[in-house]
Design a protein around this motif. Structure first.
Motif, PDB file in Angstrom:
ATOM      1  N   ARG A 113      -4.557  39.388  11.595  1.00  0.00           N
ATOM      2  CA  ARG A 113      -3.209  39.185  11.118  1.00  0.00           C
ATOM      3  C   ARG A 113      -2.233  39.740  11.947  1.00  0.00           C
ATOM      4  N   GLY A 114      -1.919  40.720  12.703  1.00  0.00           N
ATOM      5  CA  GLY A 114      -0.505  41.150  13.301  1.00  0.00           C
ATOM      6  C   GLY A 114      -0.546  40.105  14.527  1.00  0.00           C
ATOM      7  N   PHE A 115      -1.138  39.745  14.861  1.00  0.00           N
ATOM      8  CA  PHE A 115      -0.814  38.830  15.654  1.00  0.00           C
ATOM      9  C   PHE A 115      -0.135  37.515  14.786  1.00  0.00           C
ATOM     10  N   CYS A 116      -0.993  36.997  13.493  1.00  0.00           N
ATOM     11  CA  CYS A 116      -0.284  35.797  12.835  1.00  0.00           C
ATOM     12  C   CYS A 116       1.361  36.208  12.417  1.00  0.00           C
ATOM     13  N   GLU A 117       1.392  37.866  11.656  1.00  0.00           N
ATOM     14  CA  GLU A 117       2.692  38.377  11.497  1.00  0.00           C
ATOM     15  C   GLU A 117       3.477  38.091  13.129  1.00  0.00           C
ATOM     16  N   TYR A 118       3.178  38.688  14.226  1.00  0.00           N
ATOM     17  CA  TYR A 118       4.085  38.796  15.330  1.00  0.00           C
ATOM     18  C   TYR A 118       4.417  37.316  15.134  1.00  0.00           C
ATOM     19  N   ARG A 119       3.546  36.277  15.689  1.00  0.00           N
ATOM     20  CA  ARG A 119       4.239  34.992  15.396  1.00  0.00           C
ATOM     21  C   ARG A 119       5.398  34.158  14.554  1.00  0.00           C
ATOM     22  N   ALA A 120       5.120  34.811  12.907  1.00  0.00           N
ATOM     23  CA  ALA A 120       6.105  34.297  12.131  1.00  0.00           C
ATOM     24  C   ALA A 120       6.703  35.101  12.126  1.00  0.00           C
ATOM     25  N   ALA A 121       6.912  36.294  12.464  1.00  0.00           N
ATOM     26  CA  ALA A 121       8.770  36.603  12.944  1.00  0.00           C
ATOM     27  C   ALA A 121       9.301  36.090  14.030  1.00  0.00           C
ATOM     28  N   GLY A 122       8.745  35.304  15.324  1.00  0.00           N
ATOM     29  CA  GLY A 122       9.375  34.839  16.290  1.00  0.00           C
ATOM     30  C   GLY A 122       8.999  35.514  17.278  1.00  0.00           C
ATOM     31  N   ARG A 123       8.355  37.125  17.071  1.00  0.00           N
ATOM     32  CA  ARG A 123       8.096  38.151  18.876  1.00  0.00           C
ATOM     33  C   ARG A 123       7.347  38.201  19.370  1.00  0.00           C
ATOM     34  N   ALA A 124       6.467  36.556  18.853  1.00  0.00           N
ATOM     35  CA  ALA A 124       5.455  36.197  19.850  1.00  0.00           C
ATOM     36  C   ALA A 124       5.175  34.689  19.768  1.00  0.00           C
ATOM     37  N   ARG A 125       5.056  34.341  20.348  1.00  0.00           N
ATOM     38  CA  ARG A 125       5.069  32.490  21.374  1.00  0.00           C
ATOM     39  C   ARG A 125       4.118  31.919  20.606  1.00  0.00           C
ATOM     40  N   SER A 126       2.764  32.386  21.054  1.00  0.00           N
ATOM     41  CA  SER A 126       1.274  32.359  20.173  1.00  0.00           C
ATOM     42  C   SER A 126       0.307  32.972  19.506  1.00  0.00           C
ATOM     43  N   VAL A 127      -0.550  32.213  19.268  1.00  0.00           N
ATOM     44  CA  VAL A 127      -1.491  33.846  18.726  1.00  0.00           C
ATOM     45  C   VAL A 127      -2.910  33.637  19.435  1.00  0.00           C
ATOM     46  N   PRO A 128      -3.364  34.410  19.556  1.00  0.00           N
ATOM     47  CA  PRO A 128      -4.368  34.251  20.375  1.00  0.00           C
ATOM     48  C   PRO A 128      -5.883  33.683  20.340  1.00  0.00           C
ATOM     49  N   ARG A 129      -6.966  33.022  20.537  1.00  0.00           N
ATOM     50  CA  ARG A 129      -8.379  33.116  20.344  1.00  0.00           C
ATOM     51  C   ARG A 129      -9.552  34.078  20.335  1.00  0.00           C
ATOM     52  N   ALA A 182     -18.128  44.847   5.609  1.00  0.00           N
ATOM     53  CA  ALA A 182     -17.712  44.622   4.369  1.00  0.00           C
ATOM     54  C   ALA A 182     -16.495  43.650   4.507  1.00  0.00           C
ATOM     55  N   SER A 183     -16.247  43.056   5.596  1.00  0.00           N
ATOM     56  CA  SER A 183     -14.630  42.422   5.392  1.00  0.00           C
ATOM     57  C   SER A 183     -15.005  41.016   6.575  1.00  0.00           C
ATOM     58  N   ALA A 184     -16.319  40.748   5.965  1.00  0.00           N
ATOM     59  CA  ALA A 184     -17.086  39.831   6.853  1.00  0.00           C
ATOM     60  C   ALA A 184     -16.532  38.431   6.393  1.00  0.00           C
ATOM     61  N   HIS A 185     -16.108  38.232   5.055  1.00  0.00           N
ATOM     62  CA  HIS A 185     -15.672  37.164   4.591  1.00  0.00           C
ATOM     63  C   HIS A 185     -13.824  36.554   5.451  1.00  0.00           C
ATOM     64  N   LEU A 186     -12.989  38.167   5.367  1.00  0.00           N
ATOM     65  CA  LEU A 186     -11.619  37.688   6.541  1.00  0.00           C
ATOM     66  C   LEU A 186     -12.465  38.101   8.064  1.00  0.00           C
ATOM     67  N   ALA A 187     -13.253  38.022   8.009  1.00  0.00           N
ATOM     68  CA  ALA A 187     -13.498  38.073  10.083  1.00  0.00           C
ATOM     69  C   ALA A 187     -14.009  36.762  10.002  1.00  0.00           C
ATOM     70  N   ARG A 188     -14.360  35.706   9.180  1.00  0.00           N
ATOM     71  CA  ARG A 188     -15.030  34.399   9.766  1.00  0.00           C
ATOM     72  C   ARG A 188     -13.926  33.367   9.766  1.00  0.00           C
ATOM     73  N   ALA A 189     -12.615  34.455   8.368  1.00  0.00           N
ATOM     74  CA  ALA A 189     -11.845  33.038   8.448  1.00  0.00           C
ATOM     75  C   ALA A 189     -10.577  33.028   9.167  1.00  0.00           C
ATOM     76  N   ALA A 190     -10.640  34.211   9.557  1.00  0.00           N
ATOM     77  CA  ALA A 190     -10.028  34.614  10.545  1.00  0.00           C
ATOM     78  C   ALA A 190     -10.370  33.973  12.124  1.00  0.00           C
ATOM     79  N   VAL A 191     -11.532  33.865  12.547  1.00  0.00           N
ATOM     80  CA  VAL A 191     -12.211  33.646  13.706  1.00  0.00           C
ATOM     81  C   VAL A 191     -12.140  31.658  13.990  1.00  0.00           C
TER      82      VAL A 191
END
Ligand code: F0G
Length: 367
Positions: A211-227, A261-270
């Motif tokens: 979430r943090g990486f995606c938010e920073y990319r969306a805000a233009g504070r990072a050019r990319s997101v990691p794998r 508990a957050s398996a669904h979020l983690a699967r989506a993220a990966v």
């Protein structure tokens, strides 16, 4: 609220780090009037690897430098700040140890009682974590079951009690706080790395980083997101196998979790990150744990070393290519688990208190 709110400006030198609630408030979904319950968490070092990189450009995010010695403090600061804003009268959580240590400290800071449910049994929770919870005066309860069962019990308990705040990572404010680890990595590197390697237990932290990486990319504070590389212990790897594990086993007690508990979020993220979950054996975890302490000078707990074990496996298979920039998140301090450190160390020598006796035991090649 007034007294807690006012306390945050007392004795603050200009420019000093204020903790993640104040430093990142505009990027956190926290009620605007929530006080900052903080121990000045966050702002942890990103340390370049000297010997562990195996041809990649590797860094360690040393989360053991947080106030209670783990990344949990980021999430706890935000969760407890939110709980106080909502008038909570007590905090509860289930834990393999670090969440309970953090909850105990932030409860003390907030002036609230805490009930901490941890698995009973020898070695179920590392000794340093128990010590922290006891030192803070929390009500520590050993439950006859594993972490997954303890979490189910506290969820049911808290759901029926509006003034009891559940501070496990199923509380959305926990992930809000923990995403700031990604913000810091971007600030420290100037952009997101190519790969982020992270141990996975209840699967909250990997989801928060994404979430943090995606938010920073969306805000233009990072050019990319990691794998993303999510490392699980082989005996507790439901996200690798795709099946819950009823009796998880691993030396890395922090991630001894069979039903994240957050398996669904983690699967989506990966999936979105074109990443991978990967299982590492206890032997690989301990090899990385020893290497970190002995070759890099960084003493982390076994669960944290799963990130490096996963990184090495991914380098060996070519998944992470030569020259890639990677960050391993070292989630908790080595002092959390003193029994493991002593078991892995060489037995100390005992000699007479003389220079001659010490000269006899100098390291080889030194006179
Ligand atoms: N590393 C350490 C040191 C941990 O304590 C945990 C989780 C993890 C990694 C995994 O993070 O659960 O977000 O996937 N510890 C929890 C606890 C479960 O109770 O302290 P996760």
């Amino acid at each position: 609220m007034g007294s807690l709110g006012g306390a945050r400006t007392v004795g603050r030198p200009a420019g000093a780090w204020r903790g993640i609630v104040e430093e990142f408030r505009r990027d956190l979904s926290l009620p605007a009037d929530a006080p900052a319950i903080t121990l000045r968490e966050g702002n942890t070092p990103l340390v370049p690897a000297l010997r562990a990189g195996r041809g990649a450009d590797l860094f360690f995010k040393v989360e053991g430098c947080n106030p209670t010695g783990s990344f949990k403090d980021r999430g706890m600061a935000v969760a407890v700040s939110g709980a106080v804003a909502e008038g909570a009268r007590a905090l509860v959580c289930a834990s393999t140890g670090n969440t309970s240590a953090s909850a105990a400290a932030y409860a003390a800071r907030a002036g609230l009682p805490a009930l901490l449910a941890v698995p009973a049994g020898d070695g179920a929770v590392a000794k340093g974590k128990l010590a922290q919870a006891l030192a803070a005066g929390a009500r520590l309860v050993l439950v006859r079951g594993n972490f997954d069962q303890a979490l189910a019990a506290v969820r049911t308990l808290a759901a029926a009690r509006p003034h009891v705040a559940l501070v496990n990572s199923v509380n959305p404010l926990r992930l809000e706080g923990q995403k700031t680890g990604a913000f810091e990595v971007v600030a420290q590197l100037g952009d997101a790395p190519d790969w982020l390697c992270i141990p996975v237990g209840n699967a909250g932290n990997i989801s928060a980083y994404w979430r943090g990486f995606c938010e920073y990319r969306a805000a233009g504070r990072a050019r990319s997101v990691p794998r993303l590389l999510g490392a699980q212990a082989e005996g507790a790897a439901p996200l690798v196998s795709g099946r819950p594990v009823d009796a998880p086993v691993t030396v890395a007690s922090a991630i001894r979790i069979g039903r994240p508990a957050s398996a669904h979020l983690a699967r989506a993220a990966v999936a979105e990150a074109d990443g991978r979950f990967l299982a590492v054996t206890d032997a690989q975890i301990i090899e990385a744990y020893r290497f970190l302490a002995r070759q890099e000078g960084i003493f982390c707990e076994p669960a944290s070393a799963a990130s490096l074990a996963g990184f090495w496996a991914a380098r060996a298979s070519g998944l992470i290519p030569e020259g890639a920039r990677a960050v391993c998140v070292l989630t908790g301090h080595g002092l959390k688990d003193p029994d493991r450190a002593v078991a892995e160390g060489d037995a100390p020598l005992e000699v007479e208190a003389t220079a001659e006796a010490l000269a006899g035991v100098l390291p080889p090649g030194v006179d």
